[in-house]
Write a protein that holds these residues in place. Structure first.
Motif, PDB file in Angstrom:
ATOM      1  N   MET A  36      21.565  -5.779  35.996  1.00 25.22           N
ATOM      2  CA  MET A  36      21.510  -4.471  35.528  1.00 25.22           C
ATOM      3  C   MET A  36      21.314  -4.343  34.356  1.00 25.22           C
ATOM      4  SD  MET A  36      23.589  -1.066  36.813  1.00 25.22           S
ATOM      5  CE  MET A  36      23.122  -1.242  38.602  1.00 25.22           C
ATOM      6  N   GLN A  37      20.638  -3.462  33.611  1.00 28.15           N
ATOM      7  CA  GLN A  37      20.586  -3.240  32.122  1.00 28.15           C
ATOM      8  C   GLN A  37      21.394  -2.127  31.967  1.00 28.15           C
ATOM      9  OE1 GLN A  37      18.732  -5.388  30.389  1.00 28.15           O
ATOM     10  NE2 GLN A  37      18.611  -6.649  31.959  1.00 28.15           N
ATOM     11  N   PRO A  38      22.107  -2.002  30.658  1.00 24.98           N
ATOM     12  CA  PRO A  38      22.675  -0.921  30.210  1.00 24.98           C
ATOM     13  C   PRO A  38      22.144   0.507  30.497  1.00 24.98           C
ATOM     14  CG  PRO A  38      22.545  -2.665  28.689  1.00 24.98           C
ATOM     15  CD  PRO A  38      21.650  -3.065  29.502  1.00 24.98           C
ATOM     16  N   GLU A  39      20.509   0.418  30.236  1.00 22.80           N
ATOM     17  CA  GLU A  39      20.209   1.744  30.354  1.00 22.80           C
ATOM     18  C   GLU A  39      19.928   2.318  31.937  1.00 22.80           C
ATOM     19  OE1 GLU A  39      16.903  -1.515  29.770  1.00 22.80           O
ATOM     20  OE2 GLU A  39      18.768  -0.880  28.957  1.00 22.80           O
ATOM     21  N   GLN A  40      20.419   1.608  32.874  1.00 24.31           N
ATOM     22  CA  GLN A  40      20.464   1.817  34.159  1.00 24.31           C
ATOM     23  C   GLN A  40      21.708   2.643  34.457  1.00 24.31           C
ATOM     24  OE1 GLN A  40      18.746  -2.117  35.270  1.00 24.31           O
ATOM     25  NE2 GLN A  40      18.095  -0.862  36.995  1.00 24.31           N
ATOM     26  N   ILE A  41      22.844   2.548  33.480  1.00 30.84           N
ATOM     27  CA  ILE A  41      23.943   3.016  33.654  1.00 30.84           C
ATOM     28  C   ILE A  41      23.705   4.730  33.274  1.00 30.84           C
ATOM     29  CG2 ILE A  41      26.504   3.225  33.100  1.00 30.84           C
ATOM     30  CD1 ILE A  41      25.975   1.022  35.178  1.00 30.84           C
ATOM     31  N   ASP A  42      24.333   5.323  34.001  1.00 30.83           N
ATOM     32  CA  ASP A  42      24.455   6.956  33.686  1.00 30.83           C
ATOM     33  C   ASP A  42      24.861   6.915  32.181  1.00 30.83           C
ATOM     34  OD1 ASP A  42      24.581   9.715  33.197  1.00 30.83           O
ATOM     35  OD2 ASP A  42      25.236  10.058  35.131  1.00 30.83           O
ATOM     36  N   ARG A  43      24.112   7.518  31.350  1.00 34.33           N
ATOM     37  CA  ARG A  43      24.653   7.732  29.930  1.00 34.33           C
ATOM     38  C   ARG A  43      25.739   8.694  29.947  1.00 34.33           C
ATOM     39  NH1 ARG A  43      21.374   6.298  25.587  1.00 34.33           N
ATOM     40  NH2 ARG A  43      22.111   7.991  24.320  1.00 34.33           N
ATOM     41  N   ALA A  44      25.753   9.703  31.000  1.00 37.99           N
ATOM     42  CA  ALA A  44      27.121  10.468  30.928  1.00 37.99           C
ATOM     43  C   ALA A  44      28.176   9.854  31.263  1.00 37.99           C
ATOM     44  CB  ALA A  44      26.927  11.635  31.996  1.00 37.99           C
ATOM     45  N   LEU A  45      28.219   8.720  31.822  1.00 33.73           N
ATOM     46  CA  LEU A  45      29.445   7.872  32.061  1.00 33.73           C
ATOM     47  C   LEU A  45      29.547   6.843  30.985  1.00 33.73           C
ATOM     48  CD1 LEU A  45      28.977   6.808  35.881  1.00 33.73           C
ATOM     49  CD2 LEU A  45      30.877   8.024  34.877  1.00 33.73           C
ATOM     50  N   VAL A  46      28.484   6.204  30.514  1.00 34.03           N
ATOM     51  CA  VAL A  46      28.903   5.089  29.446  1.00 34.03           C
ATOM     52  C   VAL A  46      27.561   5.162  28.641  1.00 34.03           C
ATOM     53  CG1 VAL A  46      29.102   2.691  29.069  1.00 34.03           C
ATOM     54  CG2 VAL A  46      30.177   3.557  30.776  1.00 34.03           C
ATOM     55  N   ASP A  47      27.609   5.539  27.511  1.00 34.97           N
ATOM     56  CA  ASP A  47      26.697   5.526  26.472  1.00 34.97           C
ATOM     57  C   ASP A  47      26.852   4.097  25.722  1.00 34.97           C
ATOM     58  OD1 ASP A  47      25.128   5.711  23.864  1.00 34.97           O
ATOM     59  OD2 ASP A  47      25.216   8.027  24.015  1.00 34.97           O
ATOM     60  N   PHE A  48      25.853   3.278  25.976  1.00 27.91           N
ATOM     61  CA  PHE A  48      26.114   1.837  25.336  1.00 27.91           C
ATOM     62  C   PHE A  48      25.696   1.778  23.695  1.00 27.91           C
ATOM     63  CE2 PHE A  48      26.329   0.716  29.785  1.00 27.91           C
ATOM     64  CZ  PHE A  48      27.244  -0.382  29.795  1.00 27.91           C
ATOM     65  N   GLU A  49      25.057   2.825  23.359  1.00 31.08           N
ATOM     66  CA  GLU A  49      25.016   2.859  21.979  1.00 31.08           C
ATOM     67  C   GLU A  49      26.320   3.201  21.214  1.00 31.08           C
ATOM     68  OE1 GLU A  49      21.602   5.112  20.633  1.00 31.08           O
ATOM     69  OE2 GLU A  49      20.167   4.112  21.739  1.00 31.08           O
ATOM     70  N   VAL A  50      27.010   4.290  21.859  1.00 31.53           N
ATOM     71  CA  VAL A  50      28.440   4.657  21.241  1.00 31.53           C
ATOM     72  C   VAL A  50      29.179   3.491  21.533  1.00 31.53           C
ATOM     73  CG1 VAL A  50      30.099   6.105  21.856  1.00 31.53           C
ATOM     74  CG2 VAL A  50      27.654   7.028  21.525  1.00 31.53           C
ATOM     75  N   LEU A  51      29.034   2.991  22.694  1.00 32.87           N
ATOM     76  CA  LEU A  51      30.166   1.936  22.958  1.00 32.87           C
ATOM     77  C   LEU A  51      30.001   0.544  21.992  1.00 32.87           C
ATOM     78  CD1 LEU A  51      32.444   0.572  24.796  1.00 32.87           C
ATOM     79  CD2 LEU A  51      30.641  -0.342  26.098  1.00 32.87           C
ATOM     80  N   SER A  52      28.448   0.178  21.732  1.00 36.57           N
ATOM     81  CA  SER A  52      28.518  -0.750  20.851  1.00 36.57           C
ATOM     82  C   SER A  52      29.154  -0.504  19.500  1.00 36.57           C
ATOM     83  CB  SER A  52      26.737  -0.943  20.638  1.00 36.57           C
ATOM     84  OG  SER A  52      26.546  -1.939  19.651  1.00 36.57           O
ATOM     85  N   GLY A  53      28.700   0.730  18.947  1.00 38.47           N
ATOM     86  CA  GLY A  53      29.428   1.094  17.618  1.00 38.47           C
ATOM     87  C   GLY A  53      30.949   0.917  17.780  1.00 38.47           C
ATOM     88  N   TRP A  54      31.306   1.410  18.649  1.00 39.47           N
ATOM     89  CA  TRP A  54      33.023   1.532  18.698  1.00 39.47           C
ATOM     90  C   TRP A  54      33.512   0.059  19.024  1.00 39.47           C
ATOM     91  CZ3 TRP A  54      36.450   0.024  22.562  1.00 39.47           C
ATOM     92  CH2 TRP A  54      37.759   0.351  22.539  1.00 39.47           C
ATOM     93  N   MET A  55      32.847  -0.604  19.705  1.00 41.52           N
ATOM     94  CA  MET A  55      33.538  -2.310  19.694  1.00 41.52           C
ATOM     95  C   MET A  55      33.260  -3.018  18.369  1.00 41.52           C
ATOM     96  SD  MET A  55      31.873  -3.469  23.671  1.00 41.52           S
ATOM     97  CE  MET A  55      32.787  -4.979  23.453  1.00 41.52           C
TER      98      MET A  55
END
Length: 354
Positions: free
Chosen positions: A1-20
């Motif tokens: 599964m790709q990150p964009e397939q996860i609901d952004r309301a649950l996990v925004d992977f761009e935000v998660l990337s910057g935070w990590m």
């Protein structure tokens, strides 16, 4: 599964990337992203990044009033348990700031390489009675490791309200039961033995106990086991954790222990159906093998804790029955959980009668 397939309301992977990146964790693309089953209250997403595997835990899409506070508490406990020898996921990093990810607190923890025995048994475990019995005994050993932790020494002083913990249990849960009457359509509790069990608990409350970390929902469904043998790989779902009397966790294990004659036995799944699990007396004896877990704790009163666990869990489950009467939960679910509640109070009376 790709990150964009996860609901952004649950996990925004761009935000998660910057935070990590800000946490100094390895960078790179997100890989092998997939949601994990387990629990109904929170969301679990597993992924890899920069050669390391993670599990992200956050509340559900529609956050409940206390969800973020519960996640903060979970993260604090998992951090405190690191280095203690208690089998649990290890905290990697936590974000207590609600403004980062769509209003949700979240944290990253290590994945658990294991399986839940109420869902499945690997072939190596399904055909070996000795492993099955060992799994039961190791449930008690993992709990004794938790009971041995000095909560103040690991930074959990002030985490809960241990003063008066036992004294307020019966009134606390009777008040919870009484609150269900506010639900339209609920006729009130029809639980034989309710008053007798409550009275017995008040009259036989232990006078001596030592505070410690309480998981709060310790049973087989919240344990992950190793694929290589009977060892507990991790205790999971720490959302009910507090500082209280750890013997209530042992009582909870006894109260929920599979019994083929009990209506709730089916909830223990494949392991509960094997018939190879040890007796509850063996669980208590195994817990007692670790002297630092029982120092200052009165195991001769374990029946009281088992009865309290039946009492508390039965009342919690009756809440769904009340909501079903009010049309806020499926009727068949309410009926099932009410049946389990009746079984728990029958079991409580059995414990009292010896």
């Amino acid at each position: 599964m790709q990150p964009e397939q996860i609901d952004r309301a649950l996990v925004d992977f761009e935000v998660l990337s910057g935070w990590m990146d800000g946490q100094g964790l390895p960078g790179g693309p997100f890989e092998d992203v997939r949601p994990l089953a387990g629990g109904t209250q929170n969301t679990l997403i597993r992924f890899g990044r920069g050669g390391r595997d993670y599990v992200l835990r956050r509340g559900p899409a529609h956050l409940r009033a206390r969800t973020n506070d519960v996640l903060r508490r979970e993260a604090r406990v998992l951090a405190a348990l690191d280095g203690t020898g208690v089998p649990a996921p290890r905290l990697i990093a936590a974000c207590p700031d609600e403004s980062v990810m769509n209003g949700a607190v979240f944290y990253l923890m290590t994945p658990v390489d294991g399986f839940n025995p109420t869902v499945t048994l690997p072939e190596s475990h399904a055909g070996d009675k000795a492993i099955q019995r060992g799994m039961g005994l190791n449930a008690a050993r993992a709990l004794s490791a938790l009971g041995a932790v000095d909560h103040e020494a690991v930074g959990l002083g002030g985490f809960g309200r241990p003063e008066g913990f036992l004294e307020r249990q019966v009134s606390r849960w009777l008040s919870e039961l009484d609150s269900y009457r506010a639900l339209d359509g609920y006729p009130g509790p029809d639980i034989p033995g309710l008053d007798d069990v409550a009275r017995w608990l008040e009259e036989h409350r232990p006078h001596r106990w030592r505070p410690g970390i309480l998981h709060g929902d310790y049973h087989l469904a919240n344990l992950m086991y190793s694929f290589d043998g009977p060892e507990v790989a991790a205790i999971v779902d720490w959302e009910m954790c507090t500082i209280g009397d750890p013997l209530l966790d042992l009582g909870w294990l006894l109260a929920t222990w599979p019994d083929r004659d009990d209506p709730g036995a089916a909830l223990a799944g494949p392991l509960g159906a094997t018939g190879a699990l040890p007796a509850t007396d063996d669980l208590v004896a195994t817990y007692a093998e670790r002297s630092d877990a029982v120092a200052g704790r009165d195991l001769s009163s374990i029946t009281w804790y088992a009865v309290l666990a039946c009492f508390k869990l039965g009342i919690v489950l009756e809440g769904t029955n009340a909501r079903a009467h009010a049309g806020k939960a499926p009727r068949e679910t309410g009926d099932l959980l009410h049946t389990i509640t009746l079984g728990l109070f029958t079991r409580a009376q059995g414990f009292i009668g010896g």
